[in-house]
Design an enzyme around this catalytic site. Structure first.
Site, PDB file in Angstrom:
ATOM      1  N   GLY A  47       0.824  -1.196   0.000  1.00  0.00           N
ATOM      2  CA  GLY A  47       0.000   0.000   0.000  1.00  0.00           C
ATOM      3  C   GLY A  47       0.856   1.242   0.000  1.00  0.00           C
ATOM      4  O   GLY A  47       1.425   1.606  -1.014  1.00  0.00           O
ATOM      5  N   PHE A  48       0.928   1.899   1.148  1.00  0.00           N
ATOM      6  CA  PHE A  48       1.683   3.140   1.298  1.00  0.00           C
ATOM      7  C   PHE A  48       1.231   4.200   0.299  1.00  0.00           C
ATOM      8  O   PHE A  48       2.034   4.793  -0.404  1.00  0.00           O
ATOM      9  CB  PHE A  48       3.201   2.898   1.163  1.00  0.00           C
ATOM     10  CG  PHE A  48       3.773   2.014   2.228  1.00  0.00           C
ATOM     11  CD1 PHE A  48       4.071   2.513   3.486  1.00  0.00           C
ATOM     12  CD2 PHE A  48       3.997   0.670   1.974  1.00  0.00           C
ATOM     13  CE1 PHE A  48       4.588   1.685   4.458  1.00  0.00           C
ATOM     14  CE2 PHE A  48       4.519  -0.167   2.940  1.00  0.00           C
ATOM     15  CZ  PHE A  48       4.815   0.348   4.194  1.00  0.00           C
ATOM     16  N   HIS A  49      -0.084   4.421   0.241  1.00  0.00           N
ATOM     17  CA  HIS A  49      -0.621   5.444  -0.644  1.00  0.00           C
ATOM     18  C   HIS A  49      -2.046   5.811  -0.232  1.00  0.00           C
ATOM     19  O   HIS A  49      -2.648   5.152   0.600  1.00  0.00           O
ATOM     20  CB  HIS A  49      -0.598   4.992  -2.112  1.00  0.00           C
ATOM     21  CG  HIS A  49      -1.502   3.837  -2.407  1.00  0.00           C
ATOM     22  ND1 HIS A  49      -1.083   2.536  -2.283  1.00  0.00           N
ATOM     23  CD2 HIS A  49      -2.795   3.799  -2.808  1.00  0.00           C
ATOM     24  CE1 HIS A  49      -2.093   1.733  -2.611  1.00  0.00           C
ATOM     25  NE2 HIS A  49      -3.135   2.476  -2.923  1.00  0.00           N
ATOM     26  N   ALA A  50      -2.530   6.882  -0.832  1.00  0.00           N
ATOM     27  CA  ALA A  50      -3.926   7.304  -0.712  1.00  0.00           C
ATOM     28  C   ALA A  50      -4.426   7.605  -2.120  1.00  0.00           C
ATOM     29  O   ALA A  50      -3.637   7.672  -3.068  1.00  0.00           O
ATOM     30  CB  ALA A  50      -4.039   8.544   0.173  1.00  0.00           C
ATOM     31  N   ARG A  95      -3.431   4.220   3.289  1.00  0.00           N
ATOM     32  CA  ARG A  95      -3.605   2.822   3.682  1.00  0.00           C
ATOM     33  C   ARG A  95      -2.310   2.054   3.546  1.00  0.00           C
ATOM     34  O   ARG A  95      -1.506   2.301   2.652  1.00  0.00           O
ATOM     35  CB  ARG A  95      -4.720   2.154   2.892  1.00  0.00           C
ATOM     36  CG  ARG A  95      -4.450   1.654   1.481  1.00  0.00           C
ATOM     37  CD  ARG A  95      -4.444   2.677   0.357  1.00  0.00           C
ATOM     38  NE  ARG A  95      -5.412   3.728   0.433  1.00  0.00           N
ATOM     39  CZ  ARG A  95      -6.623   3.690  -0.104  1.00  0.00           C
ATOM     40  NH1 ARG A  95      -6.990   2.660  -0.806  1.00  0.00           N
ATOM     41  NH2 ARG A  95      -7.447   4.704   0.020  1.00  0.00           N
TER      42      ARG A  95
END
Length: 135
Positions: A47-50, A95
């Site tokens: 993830g590590f993004h929006a 997330r």
């Protein structure tokens, strides 16, 4: 932060169990993209993004995993460990997916087609973006 989940109805008998996901019926948006992750190695976080606009429902259809949600002010952790239990992730939520069981299969139902311009991949940029949206 409000956590929204969906418990999809299970239909079953001695042959097994079926779960139906229907856009705009038991899912709050039209499905434009579906993908899934599996064979995630121990200790790996994903993830590590929006997303600026995209909405998603995550279902761990096999095994289990945890999801970290962050709206820029609050953080929450959600365990997905039932194949009929979905997590709704609205836009503008950071997330991270982690703690995957060896047999985990995480399915993602998305409201939009893939669009790199919709992603915020840097946490500092995410915080700046959500703060600008509030003002």
């Amino acid at each position: 932060m409000e956590i929204n989940t969906i418990d999809f109805e299970e239909h079953g008998d001695d042959r097994g169990t079926l779960v139906a996901v229907e856009q705009l019926k038991n899912l709050p948006f039209e499905i434009k993209r579906c993908y899934y992750m599996y064979d995630t190695k121990p200790g790996v976080r994903r993830g590590f993004h929006a997303h600026k606009a995209l909405k998603q429902v995550l279902l761990c259809v096999h095994g289990s995993c945890k999801i970290l949600l962050d709206d820029g002010t609050e953080k929450a952790e959600v365990l997905l460990d039932k194949p009929n239990h979905g997590l709704v992730i609205e836009s503008n939520i950071w997330r991270e997916m982690f703690d995957f069981s060896e047999d985990a299969v995480l399915m993602v139902l998305a409201s939009e087609l893939y669009d790199e311009a919709d992603y915020i991949r840097n946490y500092d940029d995410f915080i700046k973006y959500v703060n600008e949206k509030e003002n």
